[in-house]
Design a protein around this motif. Sequence first.
Motif, PDB file in Angstrom:
ATOM      1  N   CYS A  94       0.840  -1.210   0.000  1.00 38.67           N
ATOM      2  CA  CYS A  94       0.000   0.000   0.000  1.00 38.67           C
ATOM      3  C   CYS A  94       0.872   1.256   0.000  1.00 38.67           C
ATOM      4  CB  CYS A  94      -0.938  -0.002   1.205  1.00 38.67           C
ATOM      5  SG  CYS A  94      -2.249  -1.225   1.031  1.00 38.67           S
ATOM      6  N   ARG A  95       1.969   1.204   0.756  1.00 38.65           N
ATOM      7  CA  ARG A  95       2.850   2.381   0.790  1.00 38.65           C
ATOM      8  C   ARG A  95       3.384   2.667  -0.613  1.00 38.65           C
ATOM      9  NH1 ARG A  95       7.104   0.736   3.897  1.00 38.65           N
ATOM     10  NH2 ARG A  95       5.794   0.551   5.722  1.00 38.65           N
ATOM     11  N   ARG A  96       3.761   1.595  -1.324  1.00 37.72           N
ATOM     12  CA  ARG A  96       4.317   1.747  -2.673  1.00 37.72           C
ATOM     13  C   ARG A  96       3.326   2.439  -3.608  1.00 37.72           C
ATOM     14  NH1 ARG A  96       5.888  -1.531  -7.327  1.00 37.72           N
ATOM     15  NH2 ARG A  96       4.467  -3.220  -6.872  1.00 37.72           N
ATOM     16  N   TRP A  97       2.038   2.210  -3.375  1.00 34.38           N
ATOM     17  CA  TRP A  97       1.009   2.774  -4.255  1.00 34.38           C
ATOM     18  C   TRP A  97       0.321   3.986  -3.629  1.00 34.38           C
ATOM     19  CZ3 TRP A  97       0.006   1.187  -9.218  1.00 34.38           C
ATOM     20  CH2 TRP A  97       0.697   0.038  -9.617  1.00 34.38           C
ATOM     21  N   ASP A  98       0.892   4.508  -2.554  1.00 34.09           N
ATOM     22  CA  ASP A  98       0.347   5.691  -1.897  1.00 34.09           C
ATOM     23  C   ASP A  98      -1.092   5.465  -1.403  1.00 34.09           C
ATOM     24  OD1 ASP A  98       0.404   8.218  -0.909  1.00 34.09           O
ATOM     25  OD2 ASP A  98      -0.202   9.198  -2.779  1.00 34.09           O
ATOM     26  N   ALA A  99      -1.318   4.270  -0.887  1.00 29.68           N
ATOM     27  CA  ALA A  99      -2.613   3.964  -0.263  1.00 29.68           C
ATOM     28  C   ALA A  99      -2.350   3.696   1.221  1.00 29.68           C
ATOM     29  CB  ALA A  99      -3.241   2.743  -0.920  1.00 29.68           C
ATOM     30  N   MET A 100      -3.418   3.660   2.015  1.00 27.74           N
ATOM     31  CA  MET A 100      -3.245   3.413   3.447  1.00 27.74           C
ATOM     32  C   MET A 100      -3.656   1.968   3.755  1.00 27.74           C
ATOM     33  SD  MET A 100      -5.241   5.118   6.631  1.00 27.74           S
ATOM     34  CE  MET A 100      -4.735   6.779   6.304  1.00 27.74           C
ATOM     35  N   PHE A 101      -2.871   1.301   4.608  1.00 26.64           N
ATOM     36  CA  PHE A 101      -3.249  -0.061   5.001  1.00 26.64           C
ATOM     37  C   PHE A 101      -3.666  -0.089   6.460  1.00 26.64           C
ATOM     38  CE2 PHE A 101      -2.026  -4.216   6.872  1.00 26.64           C
ATOM     39  CZ  PHE A 101      -3.043  -4.950   6.279  1.00 26.64           C
ATOM     40  N   LEU A 102      -4.791  -0.716   6.744  1.00 29.97           N
ATOM     41  CA  LEU A 102      -5.219  -0.915   8.130  1.00 29.97           C
ATOM     42  C   LEU A 102      -5.284  -2.408   8.410  1.00 29.97           C
ATOM     43  CD1 LEU A 102      -8.200   1.617   8.466  1.00 29.97           C
ATOM     44  CD2 LEU A 102      -5.835   1.920   9.225  1.00 29.97           C
ATOM     45  N   HIS A 103      -4.501  -2.848   9.393  1.00 29.48           N
ATOM     46  CA  HIS A 103      -4.547  -4.256   9.794  1.00 29.48           C
ATOM     47  C   HIS A 103      -5.669  -4.395  10.822  1.00 29.48           C
ATOM     48  CE1 HIS A 103      -2.411  -7.822  11.932  1.00 29.48           C
ATOM     49  NE2 HIS A 103      -3.452  -8.200  11.210  1.00 29.48           N
ATOM     50  N   ASP A 104      -6.841  -4.774  10.359  1.00 28.00           N
ATOM     51  CA  ASP A 104      -8.026  -4.767  11.214  1.00 28.00           C
ATOM     52  C   ASP A 104      -9.053  -5.715  10.586  1.00 28.00           C
ATOM     53  OD1 ASP A 104      -9.870  -4.073  13.146  1.00 28.00           O
ATOM     54  OD2 ASP A 104      -9.706  -1.912  12.812  1.00 28.00           O
ATOM     55  N   GLU A 105     -10.030  -6.115  11.373  1.00 28.86           N
ATOM     56  CA  GLU A 105     -11.065  -7.005  10.839  1.00 28.86           C
ATOM     57  C   GLU A 105     -12.371  -6.234  10.675  1.00 28.86           C
ATOM     58  OE1 GLU A 105     -11.932 -10.412  13.275  1.00 28.86           O
ATOM     59  OE2 GLU A 105     -13.695 -10.899  12.060  1.00 28.86           O
ATOM     60  N   VAL A 106     -12.977  -6.353   9.525  1.00 25.76           N
ATOM     61  CA  VAL A 106     -14.274  -5.711   9.316  1.00 25.76           C
ATOM     62  C   VAL A 106     -15.352  -6.617   9.905  1.00 25.76           C
ATOM     63  CG1 VAL A 106     -15.944  -5.014   7.555  1.00 25.76           C
ATOM     64  CG2 VAL A 106     -13.535  -4.380   7.332  1.00 25.76           C
ATOM     65  N   ALA A 107     -16.177  -6.048  10.774  1.00 28.56           N
ATOM     66  CA  ALA A 107     -17.197  -6.849  11.460  1.00 28.56           C
ATOM     67  C   ALA A 107     -18.576  -6.631  10.857  1.00 28.56           C
ATOM     68  CB  ALA A 107     -17.218  -6.487  12.943  1.00 28.56           C
ATOM     69  N   ALA A 108     -18.776  -5.487  10.196  1.00 27.81           N
ATOM     70  CA  ALA A 108     -20.095  -5.188   9.624  1.00 27.81           C
ATOM     71  C   ALA A 108     -19.949  -4.105   8.565  1.00 27.81           C
ATOM     72  CB  ALA A 108     -21.040  -4.713  10.730  1.00 27.81           C
ATOM     73  N   VAL A 109     -20.988  -3.999   7.745  1.00 29.57           N
ATOM     74  CA  VAL A 109     -21.022  -2.927   6.739  1.00 29.57           C
ATOM     75  C   VAL A 109     -22.368  -2.228   6.859  1.00 29.57           C
ATOM     76  CG1 VAL A 109     -20.900  -2.382   4.272  1.00 29.57           C
ATOM     77  CG2 VAL A 109     -19.557  -4.277   5.177  1.00 29.57           C
ATOM     78  N   ASP A 110     -22.329  -0.905   6.899  1.00 28.86           N
ATOM     79  CA  ASP A 110     -23.571  -0.118   6.854  1.00 28.86           C
ATOM     80  C   ASP A 110     -23.795   0.191   5.373  1.00 28.86           C
ATOM     81  OD1 ASP A 110     -25.477   1.833   6.753  1.00 28.86           O
ATOM     82  OD2 ASP A 110     -24.483   3.211   8.151  1.00 28.86           O
ATOM     83  N   VAL A 111     -24.633  -0.619   4.742  1.00 34.22           N
ATOM     84  CA  VAL A 111     -24.782  -0.505   3.287  1.00 34.22           C
ATOM     85  C   VAL A 111     -25.408   0.837   2.885  1.00 34.22           C
ATOM     86  CG1 VAL A 111     -25.871  -1.533   1.245  1.00 34.22           C
ATOM     87  CG2 VAL A 111     -24.771  -2.995   2.945  1.00 34.22           C
ATOM     88  N   PRO A 112     -26.566   1.239   3.466  1.00 33.52           N
ATOM     89  CA  PRO A 112     -27.137   2.530   3.040  1.00 33.52           C
ATOM     90  C   PRO A 112     -26.210   3.704   3.372  1.00 33.52           C
ATOM     91  CG  PRO A 112     -28.712   1.292   4.397  1.00 33.52           C
ATOM     92  CD  PRO A 112     -27.416   0.560   4.457  1.00 33.52           C
ATOM     93  N   GLY A 113     -25.448   3.595   4.478  1.00 35.93           N
ATOM     94  CA  GLY A 113     -24.562   4.693   4.888  1.00 35.93           C
ATOM     95  C   GLY A 113     -23.195   4.632   4.217  1.00 35.93           C
ATOM     96  N   VAL A 114     -22.929   3.615   3.384  1.00 33.21           N
ATOM     97  CA  VAL A 114     -21.624   3.383   2.734  1.00 33.21           C
ATOM     98  C   VAL A 114     -20.489   3.534   3.762  1.00 33.21           C
ATOM     99  CG1 VAL A 114     -20.218   3.825   0.672  1.00 33.21           C
ATOM    100  CG2 VAL A 114     -22.644   4.375   0.635  1.00 33.21           C
ATOM    101  N   ALA A 115     -20.495   2.642   4.739  1.00 31.93           N
ATOM    102  CA  ALA A 115     -19.476   2.687   5.793  1.00 31.93           C
ATOM    103  C   ALA A 115     -19.168   1.267   6.249  1.00 31.93           C
ATOM    104  CB  ALA A 115     -19.990   3.506   6.976  1.00 31.93           C
ATOM    105  N   VAL A 116     -17.947   1.074   6.775  1.00 32.09           N
ATOM    106  CA  VAL A 116     -17.620  -0.231   7.356  1.00 32.09           C
ATOM    107  C   VAL A 116     -17.405  -0.045   8.850  1.00 32.09           C
ATOM    108  CG1 VAL A 116     -16.523  -1.055   5.225  1.00 32.09           C
ATOM    109  CG2 VAL A 116     -15.111  -0.057   7.019  1.00 32.09           C
ATOM    110  N   ILE A 117     -17.638  -1.111   9.596  1.00 29.53           N
ATOM    111  CA  ILE A 117     -17.398  -1.070  11.042  1.00 29.53           C
ATOM    112  C   ILE A 117     -16.315  -2.108  11.324  1.00 29.53           C
ATOM    113  CG2 ILE A 117     -18.387  -1.489  13.341  1.00 29.53           C
ATOM    114  CD1 ILE A 117     -20.681  -0.391  10.599  1.00 29.53           C
TER     115      ILE A 117
END
Length: 374
Positions: free
Chosen positions: A66-89
Amino acid sequence: MKRRVIIVGGGFAGIFAMRRLRLSRRRLEVIVIDQRPSAHFLPLLPDMISRPIAPASVMHDLRAECRRWDAMFLHDEVAAVDVPGVAVITRGLGRLSADAIVLSCGTSTAFHGRDDLRPAVMKLDDVGDAVEIAARARSAHWKTALVVGGGYTGVEVATHLRRLENLRRSRRRIIILELAPVLLPGMPRPLSEYAAANLMRMRIEVMNNRTLRDVIDQDAILSDESVFKNVLIVWSAGVKTPAFLSRLNLGHDRQGRLDVDKHLQAAPGVFVAGDAAGRIGGGAALRMGVQFSISGGRRAAANILRSLDGRALKPFEPMDPGYVIPMANMRSCGEILGVSAYGLAPSMMHYLMSVYRTFGAKRLKLLGDILRRR
Ligand SMILES: Cc1cc2nc3c(=O)[nH]c(=O)nc-3n(C[C@H](O)[C@H](O)[C@H](O)COP(=O)(O)OP(=O)(O)OC[C@H]3O[C@@H](n4cnc5c(N)ncnc54)[C@H](O)[C@@H]3O)c2cc1C
């Protein structure tokens, strides 16, 4: 203000989606979230059982990528997605909202309601699993290896167990248990017949219409009541998407793969790529595989760029390069560009594609690992 795109899962689909977004040179914040710090090259996991492939050759550091491509990496687990709100938890950081999301979290082993068997069996989802199978396969503590599931992973695993036994001049029993009446259910019949004949040549038994019922101490009891003592068991009886995905209020199939439209969108702003994507545009799901995952990741990213610009989205129309069912004695089978292929050619194709598709600058090292006999 920078628009934000969150990519859930840094496997083939996620990495290629991230690269496509960054290649656009748009002012975007791109965040890749993965529960593992590195991407694992799954097609070579079965090979790790009998070939000296170093774990480092098939792992790719996601933070560095991710650093090589100028993106951010988060080492974390996604537990849910708020689909209408376009968000991850996520478990660590909580709610993260975005302008668009790519769900590219792949699949892992399905136990079909038999989670009680987990402690007694091994699975093959990541490099750690492959290392464990390779180590336990080398021990003297088993008499019979049972591979539960006669799909392409089960077939490949059984052939590598046999290859390892041959290298060690040992002749222990190796059995594939397949609940369906045929090996490789769902595959064209000539391929499944070729694979069955090759397994017989390798002294791998196939027991159809049977599965594992229980494991007591080191003994396995099958659905037909037969008992095998001192067993080594690898469970490869299918896959499913992570639980958070199938819990979403979105259409999905039996394996939890999400229904998407022809642009790979499951809901406004929520795109799905790779194995997590199921039926496309009301049609069939694509075969799970590296090439479709890469092209799906790229298409989802390209459509996100289009939607952010207010342009019309493009349909996902991937080219099908075919597939290989690799077998460790170099007598593989498959379909390459629509033509059936048997023997050495598909085996070579498997290794050439694996080396070519390996992440980063590890290709030469990996090629060396594959070519070394033991
Ligand atoms: C043993 C085996 C052998 C295979 N052999 C071949 C082959 O020879 N040829 C071929 O084409 N295909 C093969 N495949 C299939 C191929 O590997 C997959 O189709 C491909 O990896 C799918 O890519 P993906 O990006 O969708 O998912 P993956 O590569 O599985 O990546 C998904 C990522 O999402 C992450 N993730 C999952 N859940 C969460 C969460 N809740 N939060 C954060 N991150 C999460 C995972 O950690 C993972 O890094 C094989 C698969 C296996 C298991």
